[in-house]
Design a protein around this motif. Structure first.
Motif, PDB file in Angstrom:
ATOM      1  N   LYS A 171       0.831  -1.205   0.000  1.00 32.21           N
ATOM      2  CA  LYS A 171       0.000   0.000   0.000  1.00 32.21           C
ATOM      3  C   LYS A 171       0.864   1.253   0.000  1.00 32.21           C
ATOM      4  O   LYS A 171       0.627   2.194  -0.772  1.00 32.21           O
ATOM      5  N   TYR A 172       1.872   1.289   0.874  1.00 34.56           N
ATOM      6  CA  TYR A 172       2.731   2.471   0.962  1.00 34.56           C
ATOM      7  C   TYR A 172       3.446   2.731  -0.361  1.00 34.56           C
ATOM      8  O   TYR A 172       3.555   3.879  -0.816  1.00 34.56           O
ATOM      9  N   PHE A 173       3.948   1.677  -0.981  1.00 33.29           N
ATOM     10  CA  PHE A 173       4.632   1.849  -2.263  1.00 33.29           C
ATOM     11  C   PHE A 173       3.685   2.421  -3.307  1.00 33.29           C
ATOM     12  O   PHE A 173       4.058   3.315  -4.074  1.00 33.29           O
ATOM     13  N   ARG A 174       2.456   1.925  -3.343  1.00 29.25           N
ATOM     14  CA  ARG A 174       1.474   2.479  -4.286  1.00 29.25           C
ATOM     15  C   ARG A 174       1.195   3.950  -3.965  1.00 29.25           C
ATOM     16  O   ARG A 174       1.138   4.791  -4.871  1.00 29.25           O
ATOM     17  N   ASP A 175       1.011   4.257  -2.684  1.00 31.34           N
ATOM     18  CA  ASP A 175       0.683   5.623  -2.277  1.00 31.34           C
ATOM     19  C   ASP A 175       1.749   6.623  -2.720  1.00 31.34           C
ATOM     20  O   ASP A 175       1.434   7.786  -3.013  1.00 31.34           O
TER      21      ASP A 175
END
Length: 267
Positions: A38-42
């Motif tokens: 999720k963090y990488f996508r964000d």
């Protein structure tokens, strides 16, 4: 340009990421893989662009998803032999690192991995083994030291060479001593093989920083025995006693315990 982000820094999970235009590395994998995705996508990043993992030591909050990350993305995992052995023994690591993806580092031995020149060095802590990493890339000197019971001469040498430094400020001494922890845990934290307190962190920076130090991030703050503003103010006060003014002579920031920091550009 070298870029840096922290995805978590504390007993709930630690994970740091450094990357250039063409290469990258992750330091510790204590944040859950779903959260990392999720963090990488964000932040517009891709886990498929991670090229390697460096591990500091074998406590669960630094290695929880190392096997899954390594297996899913076929990433080599760099750690000392003792740390690799500790990962094998750690029941929190449900998927172990495959033999073909294990890479063994030696303290004081510099290695070239893609864009990164990496030197591991000993950090005293009550784990199977523990290292800090001095990393050079794009003309930048970056140093990360976490879970440090005390500051040794070897650590001081690398602090002195850093332009960008991640250094533990785990606890406030008074909060620890007056807090709810049992005595044996208080001793474990403060006995020189546990964690660095705020004042000791400030002293380590003030006594050893080189003239090129630009930025310091305080990492691995205790939820029970510290507070971000207290850590910052304590370190600032120690620095000022040496004639060093945070915000002028260097930038000082506290890394968040359970959420990403945002991306820092190191140049």
């Amino acid at each position: 340009m070298l870029r840096f982000i922290s995805f978590g820094s504390g007993s709930s999970g630690n994970c740091y990421y450094l990357w250039t235009e063409t290469d990258s590395l992750m330091i510790d994998t204590g944040v859950g893989i779903r959260s990392l995705k999720k963090y990488f996508r964000d932040y517009g990043l891709s886990l498929s662009k991670v090229h390697r993992i460096l591990i500091t030591h074998d406590h669960a909050d630094h290695i929880k998803c190392v096997g899954s990350m390594s297996y899913d993305f076929q990433l080599p995992v760099f750690a000392t032999r003792l740390v690799h052995d500790g990962i094998d023994r750690n029941y929190c690591v449900t998927r172990k690192v495959g033999q073909g993806l294990r890479r063994y580092v030696e303290v004081g031995v510099t290695m070239q991995e893609g864009d990164f020149t990496i030197t591991p060095f000993t950090v005293p802590h009550d784990s199977s083994d523990n290292v800090g990493y001095f990393i050079q890339a794009e003309g930048i000197n970056f140093c990360l030291i976490t879970d440090a019971g005390r500051v040794t001469d070897e650590m001081a040498q690398y602090i002195g060479r850093a332009q960008y430094l991640v250094l533990e400020a785990n606890h406030d001494r008074e909060m620890l001593q007056q807090g709810p922890y049992p005595d044996h845990l208080k001793v474990r934290i403060s006995n020189g093989n546990g964690h660095l307190n705020n004042e000791a962190c400030g002293e380590a920076i003030a006594r050893n920083m080189g003239e090129h130090l630009r930025y310091v991030w305080l990492c691995h703050l205790s939820e029970e025995n510290n507070h971000p503003e207290l850590a910052r103010k304590t370190v600032e006060t120690v620095l000022r006693s040496y004639g060093i003014v945070a915000g002028k002579d260097l930038q000082l920031e506290v890394l968040k315990r359970t959420t990403p920091t945002g991306i820092f550009e190191l140049e």
